[in-house]
Write a protein that holds these residues in place. Structure first.
Motif, mmCIF file in Angstrom:
data_model
loop_
_atom_site.group_PDB
_atom_site.id
_atom_site.type_symbol
_atom_site.label_atom_id
_atom_site.label_comp_id
_atom_site.label_asym_id
_atom_site.label_seq_id
_atom_site.Cartn_x
_atom_site.Cartn_y
_atom_site.Cartn_z
ATOM 1 N N GLY A 23 0.770 -1.235 0.000
ATOM 2 C CA GLY A 23 0.000 0.000 0.000
ATOM 3 C C GLY A 23 0.797 1.279 0.000
ATOM 4 N N HIS A 24 2.094 1.202 -0.316
ATOM 5 C CA HIS A 24 2.921 2.403 -0.352
ATOM 6 C C HIS A 24 2.966 2.994 -1.755
ATOM 7 N N GLU A 25 3.455 4.227 -1.838
ATOM 8 C CA GLU A 25 3.538 4.938 -3.118
ATOM 9 C C GLU A 25 5.008 5.123 -3.505
ATOM 10 N N VAL A 26 5.372 4.677 -4.691
ATOM 11 C CA VAL A 26 6.728 4.882 -5.198
ATOM 12 C C VAL A 26 6.716 6.165 -6.027
ATOM 13 N N VAL A 27 7.349 7.207 -5.503
ATOM 14 C CA VAL A 27 7.285 8.519 -6.153
ATOM 15 C C VAL A 27 8.547 8.841 -6.949
ATOM 16 N N LEU A 28 9.580 8.002 -6.826
ATOM 17 C CA LEU A 28 10.828 8.245 -7.565
ATOM 18 C C LEU A 28 11.510 6.911 -7.839
ATOM 19 N N LYS A 29 11.924 6.709 -9.092
ATOM 20 C CA LYS A 29 12.658 5.502 -9.493
ATOM 21 C C LYS A 29 13.794 5.947 -10.400
ATOM 22 N N GLU A 37 15.589 18.620 -6.597
ATOM 23 C CA GLU A 37 14.245 18.703 -7.173
ATOM 24 C C GLU A 37 13.571 17.332 -7.194
ATOM 25 N N GLU A 38 14.315 16.302 -7.545
ATOM 26 C CA GLU A 38 13.741 14.953 -7.628
ATOM 27 C C GLU A 38 13.307 14.425 -6.263
ATOM 28 N N LEU A 39 13.926 14.928 -5.196
ATOM 29 C CA LEU A 39 13.642 14.404 -3.866
ATOM 30 C C LEU A 39 12.426 15.044 -3.201
ATOM 31 N N LYS A 40 11.840 16.025 -3.843
ATOM 32 C CA LYS A 40 10.656 16.655 -3.262
ATOM 33 C C LYS A 40 9.522 15.635 -3.178
ATOM 34 N N GLY A 41 8.976 15.493 -1.987
ATOM 35 C CA GLY A 41 7.888 14.552 -1.783
ATOM 36 C C GLY A 41 8.333 13.165 -1.351
ATOM 37 N N VAL A 42 9.647 12.903 -1.359
ATOM 38 C CA VAL A 42 10.149 11.590 -0.929
ATOM 39 C C VAL A 42 10.290 11.582 0.589
ATOM 40 N N GLU A 43 9.598 10.660 1.255
ATOM 41 C CA GLU A 43 9.678 10.554 2.716
ATOM 42 C C GLU A 43 10.789 9.599 3.150
ATOM 43 N N VAL A 44 10.929 8.488 2.431
ATOM 44 C CA VAL A 44 11.958 7.502 2.730
ATOM 45 C C VAL A 44 12.583 7.042 1.421
ATOM 46 N N ALA A 45 13.911 6.963 1.385
ATOM 47 C CA ALA A 45 14.612 6.454 0.200
ATOM 48 C C ALA A 45 15.197 5.083 0.512
ATOM 49 N N LYS A 59 24.868 10.954 0.485
ATOM 50 C CA LYS A 59 25.172 12.324 0.889
ATOM 51 C C LYS A 59 24.029 13.262 0.498
ATOM 52 N N VAL A 60 23.558 13.158 -0.736
ATOM 53 C CA VAL A 60 22.459 14.010 -1.197
ATOM 54 C C VAL A 60 21.181 13.710 -0.417
ATOM 55 N N LEU A 61 20.885 12.448 -0.214
ATOM 56 C CA LEU A 61 19.659 12.064 0.500
ATOM 57 C C LEU A 61 19.640 12.618 1.915
ATOM 58 N N LEU A 62 20.723 12.411 2.655
ATOM 59 C CA LEU A 62 20.750 12.820 4.052
ATOM 60 C C LEU A 62 20.838 14.336 4.203
ATOM 61 N N GLU A 63 21.552 14.992 3.306
ATOM 62 C CA GLU A 63 21.618 16.462 3.354
ATOM 63 C C GLU A 63 20.267 17.093 3.089
#
Length: 234
Positions: A23-29, A37-45, A59-63
């Motif tokens: 039941g989760h949503e994949v918003v980035l692949k 910009e691509e990480l907007k709306g991503v709660e967990v990577a 580094k990009v994800l955590l920053e």
């Protein structure tokens, strides 16, 4: 939960299937280092890429304060920096050399056996064997290294090696065979017998499910964790 998949190969696709079923949503692949910009709306990577890309991805994800699950192995010389970024950005991070429930139970079994065998290592020689598919780039596997470290922490042995042998060295044998998801074997061999424990994966689904469970667990947390925390094995 809105999830970004960083690394969209076979493992990424297996993770996607489980995320959607739960039941989760994949918003980035993507299979490149994400942009802000691509990480907007991503709660967990969930990051399963290649060793040479993992640090830049993390580094990009955590920053950008994205809570992150990482299963890429072969890059851990920079793990300390990633831990510092997690703390500095007040986000959450889990690294595991293997997310499979069975493997994490196997890690604990391995430690227990090592503690039992430590006083008998004059009679028994230890060996680790790992077998993976031919597309796996790093050797030995991260799982084999975790197993070796579990033994080192619970015995008087000093180190592990792919190439060297010796009384205080754990030898690791790495094999690459087509279409093998992952097999790990620990052997203690004496002149009269052999004690052996092993774990054999039958598909990628166990790894993928564990990564999704870790993502669900970390969603509302802050800090640095392991699969022992997720599975309450501590």
């Amino acid at each position: 939960m809105k999830v970004g998949l960083i690394g969209y190969g076979k493992m990424g696709k297996a993770i996607e299937n489980i995320l959607l079923k739960r039941g989760h949503e994949v918003v980035l692949k993507i299979s490149h280092t994400p942009t802000v910009e691509e990480l907007k709306g991503v709660e967990v990577a969930i990051e399963f890429s290649k060793p040479e890309f993992a640090y830049d991805n993390l580094k990009v994800l955590l920053e950008n304060n994205v809570k992150t699950i990482c299963g890429t192995t072969g890059w851990l010389n920079k793990q300390g920096e990633i831990n510092q970024l997690t703390i500095a950005n007040k986000t959450a991070y889990i690294y595991a050399s293997n997310f499979s429930l069975g493997v994490n139970l196997f890690f604990e079994l391995n430690k227990q056996l090592a503690r039992m065998m430590n006083k008998y290592l004059n009679d028994y020689k230890i060996n680790i064997e790992e077998i993976h598919h031919t597309q796996k780039l790093d050797a030995p596997s991260g799982t084999a290294i975790t197993l070796a470290e579990g033994i080192l922490d619970n015995t008087n042995l000093n180190t592990w090696s792919l190439d060297e042998t010796g009384d205080t060295i754990i030898p690791i044998e790495a094999k690459r065979i087509e279409n093998v998801p992952g097999t790990h074997i620990i052997q203690y061999t004496s002149n009269v017998d052999t004690i052996e424990i092993s774990h054999t994966a039958h598909s990628r689904e166990g790894f993928a499910l564990g990564a999704v469970i870790a993502a669900e667990w970390i969603w509302d947390k802050q800090g640095i964790y392991t699969m022992n925390d997720v599975l309450e094995l501590n």
